[in-house]
Write an enzyme that holds these catalytic residues in place. Structure first.
Site, PDB file in Angstrom:
ATOM      1  N   LYS A  52       0.845  -1.201   0.000  1.00 33.13           N
ATOM      2  CA  LYS A  52       0.000   0.000   0.000  1.00 33.13           C
ATOM      3  C   LYS A  52       0.880   1.251   0.000  1.00 33.13           C
ATOM      4  CE  LYS A  52      -3.867  -2.394   2.238  1.00 33.13           C
ATOM      5  NZ  LYS A  52      -4.647  -2.691   3.451  1.00 33.13           N
ATOM      6  N   GLN A  96      -4.480  -1.574   9.788  1.00 33.29           N
ATOM      7  CA  GLN A  96      -4.457  -2.887   9.145  1.00 33.29           C
ATOM      8  C   GLN A  96      -5.021  -3.953  10.090  1.00 33.29           C
ATOM      9  OE1 GLN A  96      -3.736  -3.381   5.969  1.00 33.29           O
ATOM     10  NE2 GLN A  96      -3.874  -5.595   5.985  1.00 33.29           N
ATOM     11  N   ASP A 119     -10.880   3.061   4.432  1.00 29.75           N
ATOM     12  CA  ASP A 119     -11.221   1.639   4.349  1.00 29.75           C
ATOM     13  C   ASP A 119     -12.739   1.440   4.283  1.00 29.75           C
ATOM     14  OD1 ASP A 119      -9.274  -0.342   4.159  1.00 29.75           O
ATOM     15  OD2 ASP A 119      -8.708  -0.192   6.276  1.00 29.75           O
TER      16      ASP A 119
HETATM   17  N1  GUN Z   1      -6.911  -6.805   6.302  1.00 33.61           N
HETATM   18  C1  GUN Z   1      -7.301  -7.510   5.230  1.00 33.61           C
HETATM   19  N2  GUN Z   1      -7.875  -6.694   4.321  1.00 33.61           N
HETATM   20  C2  GUN Z   1      -7.841  -5.456   4.828  1.00 33.61           C
HETATM   21  C3  GUN Z   1      -8.269  -4.190   4.345  1.00 33.61           C
HETATM   22  O1  GUN Z   1      -8.832  -4.028   3.262  1.00 33.61           O
HETATM   23  N3  GUN Z   1      -8.042  -3.134   5.179  1.00 33.61           N
HETATM   24  C4  GUN Z   1      -7.460  -3.273   6.390  1.00 33.61           C
HETATM   25  N4  GUN Z   1      -7.299  -2.186   7.135  1.00 33.61           N
HETATM   26  N5  GUN Z   1      -7.055  -4.433   6.861  1.00 33.61           N
HETATM   27  C5  GUN Z   1      -7.237  -5.519   6.081  1.00 33.61           C
END
Ligand code: GUN
Length: 291
Positions: A52, A96, A119
């Site tokens: 990311k 995350q 998110d």
């Molecule tokens: N863990 C797995 N997928 C995601 C996501 O799209 N966002 C976040 N913050 N954590 C994750």
């Protein structure tokens, strides 16, 4: 059979975002800034978060990675979130998941300012999404919609089966695909661990979204000819023939399902890169909302 190439599509989206960012910079507008909090050192989570951050650099965003120890107290994490909520340079941020056991995930997600919740996990954004109001859409379902749209896979009136009811993928996917929207209007069945006779249901599906997190769960005998299959799973499966000791497996047994599918996403290179591209899109949106 056509591969829904998430890697290529996400690169196209990133190029589009990079152009917008360049344009913003030339007009003296703010450079979008995404922050990510990671708690602990789970290998998969670290890989996702560093992808990311790398993607931010690629499109010209600023990025901040906040790496916190595994044994952090909930209060301390909430304090970090409050700092990001108040930081005027941060347009959006993510925490995350998953989080360590001592931390209440709901409490953490509710602490994020909904205007910076790129998110789309905060109840305010989930509620707006459910009511067809403008909101940040969760990146994985949003990426799947975008992939279907860019490959012009018709969803209107189709039978869609979503397998898995997670808050991040399955549940929002089922809501979005049933909505009156472009690349929605589907008849959606949300299947989960208590569903009976799943094969009977999946065999009727025009589109299947497999998001249950069990490696190679969906097999060729469970689908009909001409189906579209979206594989959200990404599990590390022990494999001593690989240098790193594991291979990445989706929720779909590609070998058997691809023989019957009209469209299918690969793993890796399908949904994963799309998730990142849509997170960037949400961050750009957050920045534009603050202009
Ligand atoms: N863990 C797995 N997928 C995601 C996501 O799209 N966002 C976040 N913050 N954590 C994750």
């Amino acid at each position: 059979m056509i591969i829904l190439d998430g890697k290529q599509t996400s690169n196209n989206i990133k190029d589009e975002i990079a152009l917008v960012v360049q344009n913003r910079k030339s007009k003296g507008l703010k450079t979008p800034h995404l922050a990510a909090i990671i708690v602990g050192s789970d290998g998969a989570s670290m890989t996702y978060v560093s992808s990311k951050v790398k993607s931010c650099q690629k499109v010209g965003f600023n990025s901040t990675l906040i790496d916190l120890p595994d044994d952090i107290a909930e209060e301390q994490l909430l304090d970090e979130i409050e700092i990001l909520n108040k930081d005027n340079d941060i347009d959006g941020f993510i925490v995350q998941l998953p989080l360590p056991k001592q931390i209440d995930e709901q409490k953490v997600l509710m602490a994020v300012n909904p205007d910076k919740d790129v998110d789309g996990f905060h109840p305010v954004n989930v509620g707006k999404m459910t009511l067809d109001l403008p909101s940040f859409l969760p990146a994985t379902p949003y990426g799947i919609l975008e992939l279907l749209e860019r490959y012009n896979v018709e969803t209107s009136g189709k039978n869609v089966v979503v397998i898995g009811r997670s808050h991040i993928v399955g549940r929002p996917m089922s809501i979005l695909l049933s909505q009156k929207r472009k690349f929605g209007n589907a008849t959606v069945t949300l299947a989960h661990s208590r569903t009976k006779n799943l094969s009977d249901i999946t065999k009727e599906a025009d589109i299947i979204v497999a998001a249950l997190g069990i490696a190679e769960f969906l097999t060729g005998d469970m689908v009909k000819e001409g189906v579209t299959v979206i594989d959200v799973g990404i599990t590390r499966v022990k494999d001593d023939t690989k240098k790193r000791g594991y291979r990445l497996a989706g929720d779909v047994e590609f070998e058997s399902v691809s023989k019957k599918a009209a469209y299918i996403t690969p793993v890796p290179g399908g949904v994963g890169p799309m998730t990142i591209a849509m997170l960037l899109k949400n961050t750009l949106q957050a920045c534009e909302n603050r202009d």
